[in-house]
Design a protein around this motif. Structure first.
Motif, PDB file in Angstrom:
ATOM      1  N   HIS A  48       0.824  -1.207   0.000  1.00  0.00           N
ATOM      2  CA  HIS A  48       0.000   0.000   0.000  1.00  0.00           C
ATOM      3  C   HIS A  48       0.865   1.268   0.000  1.00  0.00           C
ATOM      4  O   HIS A  48       0.517   2.257  -0.659  1.00  0.00           O
ATOM      5  CB  HIS A  48      -0.941   0.002   1.196  1.00  0.00           C
ATOM      6  CG  HIS A  48      -2.070  -0.975   1.070  1.00  0.00           C
ATOM      7  ND1 HIS A  48      -3.075  -0.834   0.138  1.00  0.00           N
ATOM      8  CD2 HIS A  48      -2.344  -2.129   1.741  1.00  0.00           C
ATOM      9  CE1 HIS A  48      -3.921  -1.843   0.243  1.00  0.00           C
ATOM     10  NE2 HIS A  48      -3.497  -2.646   1.212  1.00  0.00           N
ATOM     11  N   ILE A  49       1.979   1.237   0.738  1.00  0.00           N
ATOM     12  CA  ILE A  49       2.905   2.366   0.695  1.00  0.00           C
ATOM     13  C   ILE A  49       3.418   2.554  -0.733  1.00  0.00           C
ATOM     14  O   ILE A  49       3.522   3.675  -1.246  1.00  0.00           O
ATOM     15  CB  ILE A  49       4.083   2.146   1.665  1.00  0.00           C
ATOM     16  CG1 ILE A  49       3.607   2.164   3.126  1.00  0.00           C
ATOM     17  CG2 ILE A  49       5.162   3.203   1.443  1.00  0.00           C
ATOM     18  CD1 ILE A  49       3.233   3.514   3.650  1.00  0.00           C
ATOM     19  N   ASP A  50       3.713   1.438  -1.387  1.00  0.00           N
ATOM     20  CA  ASP A  50       4.216   1.516  -2.754  1.00  0.00           C
ATOM     21  C   ASP A  50       3.157   2.089  -3.695  1.00  0.00           C
ATOM     22  O   ASP A  50       3.482   2.819  -4.640  1.00  0.00           O
ATOM     23  CB  ASP A  50       4.651   0.127  -3.230  1.00  0.00           C
ATOM     24  CG  ASP A  50       5.616   0.207  -4.403  1.00  0.00           C
ATOM     25  OD1 ASP A  50       6.541   1.038  -4.354  1.00  0.00           O
ATOM     26  OD2 ASP A  50       5.430  -0.553  -5.374  1.00  0.00           O
ATOM     27  N   GLY A  51       1.898   1.759  -3.437  1.00  0.00           N
ATOM     28  CA  GLY A  51       0.826   2.344  -4.230  1.00  0.00           C
ATOM     29  C   GLY A  51       0.814   3.852  -4.114  1.00  0.00           C
ATOM     30  O   GLY A  51       0.561   4.570  -5.107  1.00  0.00           O
ATOM     31  N   LEU A  52       1.095   4.375  -2.929  1.00  0.00           N
ATOM     32  CA  LEU A  52       1.165   5.818  -2.728  1.00  0.00           C
ATOM     33  C   LEU A  52       2.391   6.412  -3.410  1.00  0.00           C
ATOM     34  O   LEU A  52       2.341   7.510  -3.969  1.00  0.00           O
ATOM     35  CB  LEU A  52       1.189   6.138  -1.232  1.00  0.00           C
ATOM     36  CG  LEU A  52      -0.086   5.792  -0.464  1.00  0.00           C
ATOM     37  CD1 LEU A  52       0.142   5.902   1.038  1.00  0.00           C
ATOM     38  CD2 LEU A  52      -1.242   6.696  -0.892  1.00  0.00           C
ATOM     39  N   ARG A  53       3.504   5.679  -3.375  1.00  0.00           N
ATOM     40  CA  ARG A  53       4.708   6.157  -4.069  1.00  0.00           C
ATOM     41  C   ARG A  53       4.448   6.295  -5.565  1.00  0.00           C
ATOM     42  O   ARG A  53       4.802   7.300  -6.190  1.00  0.00           O
ATOM     43  CB  ARG A  53       5.866   5.187  -3.840  1.00  0.00           C
ATOM     44  CG  ARG A  53       6.375   5.058  -2.428  1.00  0.00           C
ATOM     45  CD  ARG A  53       7.627   4.211  -2.401  1.00  0.00           C
ATOM     46  NE  ARG A  53       8.049   3.875  -1.051  1.00  0.00           N
ATOM     47  CZ  ARG A  53       7.917   2.664  -0.510  1.00  0.00           C
ATOM     48  NH1 ARG A  53       7.359   1.677  -1.218  1.00  0.00           N
ATOM     49  NH2 ARG A  53       8.319   2.444   0.719  1.00  0.00           N
ATOM     50  N   VAL A  54       3.863   5.257  -6.138  1.00  0.00           N
ATOM     51  CA  VAL A  54       3.610   5.243  -7.574  1.00  0.00           C
ATOM     52  C   VAL A  54       2.679   6.396  -7.970  1.00  0.00           C
ATOM     53  O   VAL A  54       2.810   6.994  -9.047  1.00  0.00           O
ATOM     54  CB  VAL A  54       2.995   3.894  -8.007  1.00  0.00           C
ATOM     55  CG1 VAL A  54       2.520   3.942  -9.455  1.00  0.00           C
ATOM     56  CG2 VAL A  54       4.018   2.776  -7.825  1.00  0.00           C
ATOM     57  N   ALA A  55       1.761   6.756  -7.088  1.00  0.00           N
ATOM     58  CA  ALA A  55       0.819   7.839  -7.378  1.00  0.00           C
ATOM     59  C   ALA A  55       1.466   9.217  -7.327  1.00  0.00           C
ATOM     60  O   ALA A  55       0.834  10.213  -7.685  1.00  0.00           O
ATOM     61  CB  ALA A  55      -0.344   7.782  -6.403  1.00  0.00           C
ATOM     62  N   GLY A  56       2.717   9.286  -6.868  1.00  0.00           N
ATOM     63  CA  GLY A  56       3.447  10.548  -6.862  1.00  0.00           C
ATOM     64  C   GLY A  56       2.793  11.601  -5.993  1.00  0.00           C
ATOM     65  O   GLY A  56       2.489  11.372  -4.819  1.00  0.00           O
ATOM     66  N   GLU A  57       2.540  12.783  -6.560  1.00  0.00           N
ATOM     67  CA  GLU A  57       1.976  13.900  -5.811  1.00  0.00           C
ATOM     68  C   GLU A  57       0.601  13.563  -5.244  1.00  0.00           C
ATOM     69  O   GLU A  57       0.268  13.966  -4.129  1.00  0.00           O
ATOM     70  CB  GLU A  57       1.885  15.135  -6.705  1.00  0.00           C
ATOM     71  CG  GLU A  57       1.427  16.395  -5.986  1.00  0.00           C
ATOM     72  CD  GLU A  57       2.398  16.855  -4.899  1.00  0.00           C
ATOM     73  OE1 GLU A  57       1.954  17.574  -3.987  1.00  0.00           O
ATOM     74  OE2 GLU A  57       3.594  16.488  -4.966  1.00  0.00           O
ATOM     75  N   TRP A  58      -0.208  12.818  -5.998  1.00  0.00           N
ATOM     76  CA  TRP A  58      -1.504  12.392  -5.479  1.00  0.00           C
ATOM     77  C   TRP A  58      -1.342  11.532  -4.230  1.00  0.00           C
ATOM     78  O   TRP A  58      -2.136  11.622  -3.304  1.00  0.00           O
ATOM     79  CB  TRP A  58      -2.274  11.612  -6.559  1.00  0.00           C
ATOM     80  CG  TRP A  58      -2.902  12.491  -7.597  1.00  0.00           C
ATOM     81  CD1 TRP A  58      -2.917  13.852  -7.638  1.00  0.00           C
ATOM     82  CD2 TRP A  58      -3.618  12.048  -8.743  1.00  0.00           C
ATOM     83  NE1 TRP A  58      -3.583  14.303  -8.743  1.00  0.00           N
ATOM     84  CE2 TRP A  58      -4.038  13.211  -9.447  1.00  0.00           C
ATOM     85  CE3 TRP A  58      -3.956  10.807  -9.266  1.00  0.00           C
ATOM     86  CZ2 TRP A  58      -4.766  13.154 -10.630  1.00  0.00           C
ATOM     87  CZ3 TRP A  58      -4.684  10.750 -10.443  1.00  0.00           C
ATOM     88  CH2 TRP A  58      -5.078  11.908 -11.123  1.00  0.00           C
ATOM     89  N   GLY A  59      -0.316  10.684  -4.237  1.00  0.00           N
ATOM     90  CA  GLY A  59      -0.077   9.829  -3.073  1.00  0.00           C
ATOM     91  C   GLY A  59       0.250  10.640  -1.839  1.00  0.00           C
ATOM     92  O   GLY A  59      -0.286  10.393  -0.755  1.00  0.00           O
ATOM     93  N   TRP A  60       1.135  11.640  -2.007  1.00  0.00           N
ATOM     94  CA  TRP A  60       1.464  12.492  -0.860  1.00  0.00           C
ATOM     95  C   TRP A  60       0.238  13.268  -0.386  1.00  0.00           C
ATOM     96  O   TRP A  60      -0.014  13.364   0.814  1.00  0.00           O
ATOM     97  CB  TRP A  60       2.580  13.458  -1.212  1.00  0.00           C
ATOM     98  CG  TRP A  60       2.675  14.569  -0.206  1.00  0.00           C
ATOM     99  CD1 TRP A  60       2.334  15.877  -0.368  1.00  0.00           C
ATOM    100  CD2 TRP A  60       3.095  14.444   1.165  1.00  0.00           C
ATOM    101  NE1 TRP A  60       2.518  16.590   0.797  1.00  0.00           N
ATOM    102  CE2 TRP A  60       2.981  15.726   1.759  1.00  0.00           C
ATOM    103  CE3 TRP A  60       3.541  13.382   1.946  1.00  0.00           C
ATOM    104  CZ2 TRP A  60       3.317  15.975   3.088  1.00  0.00           C
ATOM    105  CZ3 TRP A  60       3.871  13.620   3.287  1.00  0.00           C
ATOM    106  CH2 TRP A  60       3.756  14.905   3.842  1.00  0.00           C
TER     107      TRP A  60
END
Length: 409
Positions: A48-60
């Motif tokens: 799930h953390i990786d999913g946020l990384r991949v989403a870039g600015e949206w993830g942050w």
């Protein structure tokens, strides 16, 4: 795929990651969880953390919104991981400014520093250790503790810092096996601040100097907080008969019965088994007494049909008098069956010896328990193994798997 759908997926990653960190945090010292369970949680959490990384600015942004809205430990962990990884001073400062207001949020931030890969976290830890704010230096030391990092000469300087930082530096010296600092740690046994004296004594024992430190640890003996950390080390480090006598002297003091019940499992002497089976009738002590009974004898209460189930009054959600959350996942022992098993098998055990999982204590037994035991058992085995090797780090039994990271001078 529409923007709204993507944002929903990213927000779900942030929510699930926060929830899984809470599960991991509870599992790390659970009596019924094994390393394989923790690794499964780690894999799910990292996905799930990786999913946020991949989403870039949206993830942050998803992590930031959740953190800002709830300011709970799980959301703090997620936001802190992303902040440290993106190497943004503004984002890290934002997380730290909010997290430092709460010990629970700060603990989650320390966990994030233990989660991030070495190439992302090394300079942050170095910077924290040099920060003019004492709270940041304390955070840097805590991160070193989680990862068992040696701050080299910086550690000796921090031994003379303000009390909170000094106490954490004293603790770290023992955790990483800095025997070269033993004289400095020993000097802190006379520190004017009690927490510093405690961690000086704790580290003295780990670093091989038991003579000067034992009495200091005894003055803090208890079943909560640092007092229990001291008891766990003290009972393992002192000679066997002294440890037995110390616990026996407390029989009859109701305020010390929980300490005896937990300590009996550490000392491992069968002299305590009859007392433990008697305390299995006390709802506030029953499960803890059962755990120590199993630790000494090596039998699984569940596998031997000795799980009596929760008392009837707990079916309504009522908690027994003396309830401790740390007992929550322990078995309720069947007193009659436990006593019958002991009657048939007590001849195999000899008073005056320390037993671990039904066998006399040995390095082989400790290594096996560290590899195969529950996470709580692994933590105890790590302490025993560290006592025999003062120059080696105390293993962090619930850390995420990483190679060793060093901070050069």
């Amino acid at each position: 795929m529409s923007r709204r759908v993507i944002e929903h997926i990213v927000e779900q990653h942030a929510e699930d990651a926060a929830f899984l960190w809470l599960q991991r945090d509870r599992a790390a010292d659970a009596p019924d969880q094994h390393l394989k369970n923790l690794r499964r949680l780690d894999d799910r959490l990292e996905a799930h953390i990786d999913g946020l990384r991949v989403a870039g600015e949206w993830g942050w942004q998803a992590a930031e919104r959740a953190f800002d809205r709830y300011q709970e430990p799980g959301e703090t962990f997620v936001a802190a991981v992303l902040a440290f990884e993106c190497l943004s001073e503004n984002r890290v400062g934002y997380v730290l400014n909010l997290a430092e207001a709460s010990p629970e949020l700060l603990r989650a931030t320390v966990s994030a520093l233990g989660w991030v890969e070495a190439h992302s976290v090394k300079e942050w830890i170095r910077s924290l250790l040099e920060d003019p704010l004492a709270s940041r230096r304390l955070l840097g030391l805590a991160a070193c503790s989680v990862r068992r990092i040696d701050p080299a000469t910086r550690l000796s300087q921090l031994l003379n810092d303000v009390p909170a930082v000094r106490a954490r530096a004293l603790r770290l010296a023992g955790e990483i096996g800095r025997v070269d600092l033993l004289s400095d740690v020993r000097a802190a046994l006379d520190d004017p601040h009690g927490t510093c004296r405690f961690w000086a004594a704790w580290s003295c024992v780990l670093l091989g100097d038991r003579y000067h430190a034992m009495e200091v640890l005894r003055t803090y003996a208890g079943v909560d907080g640092i007092g229990w950390k001291g008891v766990q080390l003290l009972l393992r480090a002192t000679d066997h008969q002294t440890a037995v006598d110390w616990l026996l002297d407390w029989r009859g003091d109701r305020s010390k019965e929980r300490l005896i019940a937990a300590g009996a499992g550490i000392v491992g002497d069968p002299i305590f088994v009859p007392w433990l089976t008697t305390r299995m009738r006390d709802p506030g002590l029953s499960r803890l007494a059962g755990e120590s009974f199993s630790t000494i004898t090596g039998i699984s209460l569940e596998d031997h049909g000795m799980d009596a189930g929760a008392p009837a009054d707990m079916d309504n959600g009522d908690e027994p008098v003396g309830y401790f959350a740390s007992d929550e996942n322990l078995v309720w022992p069947d007193v009659r069956k436990a006593r019958e098993w002991w009657r048939q098998n007590q001849a195999k055990f000899h008073q005056g010896k320390r037993y671990l999982q039904g066998k006399p204590l040995s390095e082989e037994a400790l290594s096996h328990l560290y590899a195969k035991g529950t996470l709580r058992q692994r933590r105890g085995a790590a302490l025993d193994l560290a006592l025999s090797a003062p120059e080696s780090p105390l293993a962090n039994s619930s850390a995420r798997l990483f190679g060793r990271l060093a901070l050069a001078d």
